[in-house]
Design a protein around this motif. Sequence first.
Motif, short mmCIF file in Angstrom:
data_model
loop_
_atom_site.label_atom_id
_atom_site.label_comp_id
_atom_site.label_asym_id
_atom_site.label_seq_id
_atom_site.Cartn_x
_atom_site.Cartn_y
_atom_site.Cartn_z
N HIS A 64 0.81 -1.22 0.00
CA HIS A 64 0.00 0.00 0.00
C HIS A 64 0.84 1.27 0.00
O HIS A 64 0.44 2.27 -0.57
N HIS A 65 2.03 1.21 0.63
CA HIS A 65 2.86 2.43 0.65
C HIS A 65 3.28 2.84 -0.76
O HIS A 65 3.42 4.02 -1.06
N GLN A 66 3.48 1.83 -1.59
CA GLN A 66 3.85 2.13 -2.99
C GLN A 66 2.70 2.83 -3.70
O GLN A 66 2.91 3.73 -4.51
N CYS A 67 1.47 2.39 -3.40
CA CYS A 67 0.29 3.04 -4.02
C CYS A 67 0.20 4.49 -3.57
O CYS A 67 -0.04 5.39 -4.38
N TYR A 68 0.39 4.73 -2.28
CA TYR A 68 0.31 6.11 -1.79
C TYR A 68 1.38 6.98 -2.48
O TYR A 68 1.13 8.09 -2.90
N ARG A 69 2.58 6.43 -2.56
CA ARG A 69 3.68 7.21 -3.17
C ARG A 69 3.33 7.55 -4.62
O ARG A 69 3.44 8.71 -5.05
N LEU A 70 2.88 6.53 -5.36
CA LEU A 70 2.56 6.76 -6.78
C LEU A 70 1.38 7.74 -6.91
O LEU A 70 1.34 8.55 -7.84
N ALA A 71 0.44 7.67 -5.98
CA ALA A 71 -0.72 8.59 -6.04
C ALA A 71 -0.25 10.04 -5.80
O ALA A 71 -0.73 10.96 -6.47
N ARG A 72 0.68 10.21 -4.88
CA ARG A 72 1.19 11.58 -4.64
C ARG A 72 1.85 12.10 -5.91
O ARG A 72 1.64 13.23 -6.32
N GLU A 73 2.64 11.21 -6.53
CA GLU A 73 3.33 11.62 -7.76
C GLU A 73 2.33 11.94 -8.86
O GLU A 73 2.48 12.91 -9.59
N ALA A 74 1.28 11.11 -8.96
CA ALA A 74 0.28 11.32 -10.02
C ALA A 74 -0.38 12.68 -9.86
O ALA A 74 -0.56 13.43 -10.81
N ARG A 75 -0.74 13.01 -8.63
CA ARG A 75 -1.42 14.30 -8.41
C ARG A 75 -0.49 15.46 -8.71
O ARG A 75 -0.89 16.46 -9.31
N GLU A 76 0.77 15.28 -8.33
CA GLU A 76 1.74 16.37 -8.52
C GLU A 76 2.06 16.55 -10.01
O GLU A 76 2.06 17.65 -10.53
N LYS A 77 2.29 15.41 -10.71
CA LYS A 77 2.76 15.51 -12.11
C LYS A 77 1.62 15.69 -13.11
O LYS A 77 1.81 16.25 -14.17
N LEU A 78 0.43 15.12 -12.78
CA LEU A 78 -0.66 15.17 -13.76
C LEU A 78 -1.80 16.09 -13.34
O LEU A 78 -2.61 16.48 -14.17
N GLY A 79 -1.89 16.35 -12.05
CA GLY A 79 -2.95 17.22 -11.54
C GLY A 79 -4.34 16.63 -11.72
O GLY A 79 -5.29 17.38 -11.91
N VAL A 80 -4.44 15.28 -11.67
CA VAL A 80 -5.78 14.68 -11.78
C VAL A 80 -6.12 13.92 -10.50
O VAL A 80 -5.26 13.70 -9.64
N GLY A 81 -7.38 13.50 -10.40
CA GLY A 81 -7.83 12.81 -9.20
C GLY A 81 -7.36 11.35 -9.15
O GLY A 81 -7.02 10.75 -10.18
N THR A 82 -7.33 10.79 -7.92
CA THR A 82 -6.88 9.41 -7.76
C THR A 82 -8.04 8.56 -7.24
O THR A 82 -8.78 8.99 -6.35
N VAL A 83 -8.16 7.36 -7.78
CA VAL A 83 -9.19 6.42 -7.32
C VAL A 83 -8.52 5.12 -6.91
O VAL A 83 -7.72 4.57 -7.66
N PHE A 84 -8.81 4.69 -5.68
CA PHE A 84 -8.19 3.49 -5.15
C PHE A 84 -9.22 2.35 -5.08
O PHE A 84 -10.38 2.57 -4.76
N GLY A 85 -8.74 1.13 -5.34
CA GLY A 85 -9.56 -0.06 -5.15
C GLY A 85 -8.65 -1.21 -4.77
O GLY A 85 -7.46 -1.01 -4.47
N GLY A 86 -9.18 -2.43 -4.77
CA GLY A 86 -8.37 -3.60 -4.41
C GLY A 86 -8.57 -3.95 -2.95
O GLY A 86 -9.19 -3.21 -2.20
N PRO A 87 -8.00 -5.13 -2.55
CA PRO A 87 -8.29 -5.62 -1.20
C PRO A 87 -7.86 -4.69 -0.07
O PRO A 87 -8.54 -4.58 0.93
N TYR A 88 -6.74 -4.00 -0.22
CA TYR A 88 -6.27 -3.20 0.92
C TYR A 88 -7.28 -2.15 1.33
O TYR A 88 -7.73 -2.10 2.48
N VAL A 89 -7.69 -1.30 0.39
CA VAL A 89 -8.62 -0.23 0.77
C VAL A 89 -10.05 -0.76 0.98
O VAL A 89 -10.84 -0.14 1.68
#
Length: 471
Positions: A64-89
Amino acid sequence: MATLLFVHDSPFEYPGVLSLSGYLQSKGHTVEVLVESCEGAALWDKAREIKPDWVGFSSIFSRHHQCYRLAREAREKLGVGTVFGGPYVSYFPQAIQHEEVDVIIRGEAEESLLLFLDSHDRGEDYVSLPSIVTKRNGQVLANPPHPLESNLDKYPIPNRSIYYKYSHIRNAYHKQFMSGRGCPYNCYFCFNQEFRKLYDIKGKELLRRHSPERMIEELAQCKSRWPVKRLVFNDDIFILDPAWLEVFLPRYKKEINVPFGCQARVEMVTDRIARLLGMGGCHHVMIGLESGNTRVRHQIMGKTFSNEQFLRAADLLHKYGVKVTAYNILGCPTETLDEALDTVRLNARAKVDYPWFGLYNPHPGTQTDAIARAHGYLDSNFTVEEQRRSVFGRSLLKQPQIREVERVHKFFYLGAKMPWFIPVIRRVVRYNLGPIYTLIFLITYFIRYVGESGASLWQAILFSARNLKHY
Ligand code: B12
Ligand code: SF4
């Protein structure tokens, strides 16, 4: 129509993402996948070219930490929203409190993600859609899950090129498939308890399967387009329905004929099933033994088959030329050194071909986790969020003999293959030999992997190098 981009770090196909993308594409949305470990530094430039409306993350406990890291990068670099799914969340919706998580969609998400993207296209608010967890003005809003789909054949055959554009995923030794979803058991350490709670399901509605025809079609299509040397059915229990196997396996042998691996439950391995698997070209069956000690397996893990049943299942599979992989978990709450060694012994007695061995990882919310807490072996304020350790390194439990058990884990393969060595292991693990344990673990795990996967030495080295960081 909306464009959804999935991003993850691990270099293999996620069956859940495949199913989602196949369904969403069939409804007209654009879905792409970018895998960080394949893209390297080009990841976000490629993502920008795709111009996604949303970036999606398929979250798994301990990654999950990798997902959070990539989501931070996505928001910073692309400026779009993030949607999470899968067993963890799905089982930890509190993850919505993270700044970088805009929306969570819990549970199986084909329908709810479709509704979400459709509402995006119409410019409507998604806040009241099923399965959604989100936040508004500091408030968390969570909706009940969309009902489970009973007819899996409704979902189209996934377009695997979203992954197989990457040569090392395309050429990997195993290709992953799911012929069904759900498990009727309720082991104390497993996510299935949480899945049932999420859907409030007790009976068999949980168990769903593709028809044999649809499954053969999916496999044939994959085989005609990409190299398929081995494949794995990752269903929790592939052998659940003997009548289904009677229809599927002869056709599989005739039309697909590729060695495969699958998961099974000890009690369900009968002579008829073992014969069918052998005739169908099954290379190995993966069985969750968990512990070779009856007290630990029954009382701590909630798996109530006997050692004799396990030995019989292994014998039957061997009789029909099918190899056995056993999943073993060491360092369960309250397990002693001798009980851990019982697991090594039982693998040896059953002549397990590919013993897999991990250390117990607490999943908050499960019964096994509650046992650890009740004994004071886990910090009471430990939450799932802090979990960063792999199952191969050190245990999180503070219980008697845990250091010795961690070292048994490193010697597991040697003991399971050379039982005369077990008394030596018992003595040696009293000493801290530092990195020697790690080295022995890495070498023996590598040997195990080469055997089970059938990969060439060179491919196995490449695979290990890519995955070493997960150790
Ligand atoms: C196939 C599989 C694997 C494969 C592929 C992993 C993957 N990421 O898909 C391999 C063998 C590589 C693997 C490895 C691991 N796995 Co695994 N794996 C499974 C297994 C057996 C099937 C998963 C599956 O494909 N199910 C079928 C699909 C349709 O369901 P799904 O994946 O849940 O996806 C649906 C929803 O979750 C949702 N969804 C999924 N992604 C997304 C993304 C978005 C944006 C949205 C909206 C929705 C959504 O929609 C999907 C379709 O309905 C499950 C057990 C199970 N029965 O689910 C364990 C499971 C997922 N694995 C688990 C774990 C812990 C791991 C490892 C960490 C093990 C380890 N210690 O090394 C690694 C992590 C590797 C990684 N980086 O992902 C746990 C996760 C527990 C948890 N609460 O998070 C599970 C549940 C097993 C268990 N008994 O606890 N695994
Ligand atoms: S049999 Fe396997 S998948 Fe089913 S509940 Fe037990 S551990 Fe989970």
